[in-house]
Write an enzyme that holds these catalytic residues in place. Sequence first.
Site, PDB file in Angstrom:
ATOM      1  N   ARG A  18       0.912  -1.271   0.080  1.00 48.78           N
ATOM      2  CA  ARG A  18      -0.041   0.036  -0.142  1.00 48.78           C
ATOM      3  C   ARG A  18       0.843   1.325  -0.087  1.00 48.78           C
ATOM      4  O   ARG A  18       0.979   2.168  -1.111  1.00 48.78           O
ATOM      5  CB  ARG A  18      -0.919  -0.207   1.264  1.00 48.78           C
ATOM      6  CG  ARG A  18      -2.146   0.944   1.129  1.00 48.78           C
ATOM      7  CD  ARG A  18      -1.557   2.514   1.435  1.00 48.78           C
ATOM      8  NE  ARG A  18      -1.161   2.393   2.894  1.00 48.78           N
ATOM      9  CZ  ARG A  18      -0.903   3.732   3.339  1.00 48.78           C
ATOM     10  NH1 ARG A  18      -0.706   4.595   2.495  1.00 48.78           N
ATOM     11  NH2 ARG A  18      -0.146   3.563   4.787  1.00 48.78           N
ATOM     12  N   ASP A  19       1.390   1.566   1.087  1.00 43.36           N
ATOM     13  CA  ASP A  19       2.362   2.692   1.168  1.00 43.36           C
ATOM     14  C   ASP A  19       3.531   2.612   0.250  1.00 43.36           C
ATOM     15  O   ASP A  19       3.987   3.745  -0.188  1.00 43.36           O
ATOM     16  CB  ASP A  19       2.822   2.757   2.611  1.00 43.36           C
ATOM     17  CG  ASP A  19       3.334   4.270   3.065  1.00 43.36           C
ATOM     18  OD1 ASP A  19       3.135   5.052   2.141  1.00 43.36           O
ATOM     19  OD2 ASP A  19       3.503   4.574   4.192  1.00 43.36           O
ATOM     20  N   HIS A 210       3.965   4.205  12.806  1.00 39.47           N
ATOM     21  CA  HIS A 210       4.338   4.096  11.371  1.00 39.47           C
ATOM     22  C   HIS A 210       5.372   5.029  11.371  1.00 39.47           C
ATOM     23  O   HIS A 210       5.151   6.351  11.206  1.00 39.47           O
ATOM     24  CB  HIS A 210       3.124   4.516  10.815  1.00 39.47           C
ATOM     25  CG  HIS A 210       3.094   4.443   9.378  1.00 39.47           C
ATOM     26  ND1 HIS A 210       2.553   3.440   8.377  1.00 39.47           N
ATOM     27  CD2 HIS A 210       3.447   5.400   8.269  1.00 39.47           C
ATOM     28  CE1 HIS A 210       2.725   3.708   7.144  1.00 39.47           C
ATOM     29  NE2 HIS A 210       3.324   4.985   7.024  1.00 39.47           N
ATOM     30  N   HIS A 212       8.630   6.933   9.220  1.00 36.76           N
ATOM     31  CA  HIS A 212       9.450   7.052   7.989  1.00 36.76           C
ATOM     32  C   HIS A 212      10.730   7.623   8.157  1.00 36.76           C
ATOM     33  O   HIS A 212      10.949   8.356   9.202  1.00 36.76           O
ATOM     34  CB  HIS A 212       8.554   8.275   7.155  1.00 36.76           C
ATOM     35  CG  HIS A 212       7.322   7.835   6.544  1.00 36.76           C
ATOM     36  ND1 HIS A 212       7.222   7.720   5.157  1.00 36.76           N
ATOM     37  CD2 HIS A 212       6.171   7.230   7.027  1.00 36.76           C
ATOM     38  CE1 HIS A 212       6.232   7.268   4.725  1.00 36.76           C
ATOM     39  NE2 HIS A 212       5.288   6.908   5.953  1.00 36.76           N
ATOM     40  N   CYS A 243       4.037   9.815   1.339  1.00 38.46           N
ATOM     41  CA  CYS A 243       2.836  10.216   1.395  1.00 38.46           C
ATOM     42  C   CYS A 243       2.930  11.160   0.109  1.00 38.46           C
ATOM     43  O   CYS A 243       3.530  12.106   0.210  1.00 38.46           O
ATOM     44  CB  CYS A 243       2.418  10.897   2.480  1.00 38.46           C
ATOM     45  SG  CYS A 243       0.875  11.776   2.255  1.00 38.46           S
ATOM     46  N   ASN A 252       9.295   4.428   4.252  1.00 38.62           N
ATOM     47  CA  ASN A 252       9.087   4.115   5.215  1.00 38.62           C
ATOM     48  C   ASN A 252      10.318   3.423   5.768  1.00 38.62           C
ATOM     49  O   ASN A 252      11.208   3.203   4.981  1.00 38.62           O
ATOM     50  CB  ASN A 252       8.083   2.891   5.241  1.00 38.62           C
ATOM     51  CG  ASN A 252       6.416   3.442   5.239  1.00 38.62           C
ATOM     52  OD1 ASN A 252       6.039   3.914   3.899  1.00 38.62           O
ATOM     53  ND2 ASN A 252       5.666   3.340   5.906  1.00 38.62           N
TER      54      ASN A 252
END
Length: 316
Positions: A18-19, A210, A212, A243, A252
């Site tokens: 996803r990310d 979460h 980064h 993002c 990430n």
Amino acid sequence: MFQLVNKQAVILTEVCPRDGFQSISEWIPTETKIDITNRLIDCGYKQIEVTSFVHPKAIPQLKDADELLKQVKRVKGVKFRALVPNVRGLERAIAVGVDKAKLMLSASDSHSLSNANCTTEEALQNFEPLIVRAKQSDIAISGSISVAFGCPYEGDIPVERLAMICERYRSFGITEVSLADTTGMANPTKIKRNVRALRELFPEITFSLHLHNTRGMAFANAVAGYEEGIIHFDSSAGGLGGCPYAPGASGNIASEDLIHGFGEMGIETNLSLDQVLEAAKYIQQLLPQAVDSFLLKAGKCSDLSASPKGQKKVEV
């Protein structure tokens, strides 16, 4: 001397599908996404964030979310999580058998307006019909707070702001909340301050981090969170991620870096580092420009100690 008294195992959720994928502008074929996701499933993760059910115009890379969920393999004990922005997205997630829907919310109004075209309060109000619909199904719901440790538009986020959001999540019956360092503005002191305050205020909520690695602080921040009782972390194989609506956002923390770092400290992850590394190397072959991982560059510490005289031969 630094010492961890209680080395409780940590639980990682893999978010590359996803990310990671959403940060790539060039189209990744659905078959390739399925292949990578299947490889990650084989690494031993208990939860994988597979996609986001947003409008295709918002994130074109994830327009094949439904097709991916229909074709990716299902393994007993592995839960699929997906981001859902609204009831329509939730309906799509339910239809293809997603186990857990994750709500998207920004800590600051500025980031929320940029990311979701609404203020934080408006986003919270929009969650209400979504929560009602979720309770009519078997899907679980978790919450998230983006830019929880610093907003690129507004700077530091007061703990009181985070507490207000968590209170609203609690009123919805949500007991899992992810705190996201969306643009890598956190540091260990901030992590400790925010996590300690929130865990004291909301002992019934399970918080996760979460992180980064925008400024190289992600692993230090992970350790700081662990010291404050966090055992749930998101990570992305190969360090993919970022993002699309946050200036300067980068990947990430790499799954292999996090697994290796915790492992060197004697903290169990119950994941196969070798298999995660193989998956990351495969991703590197396909998307070399997007990979950012220390282990892919330097290898494991054990690789060095296992070589003659503790050193690898260097070709000149």
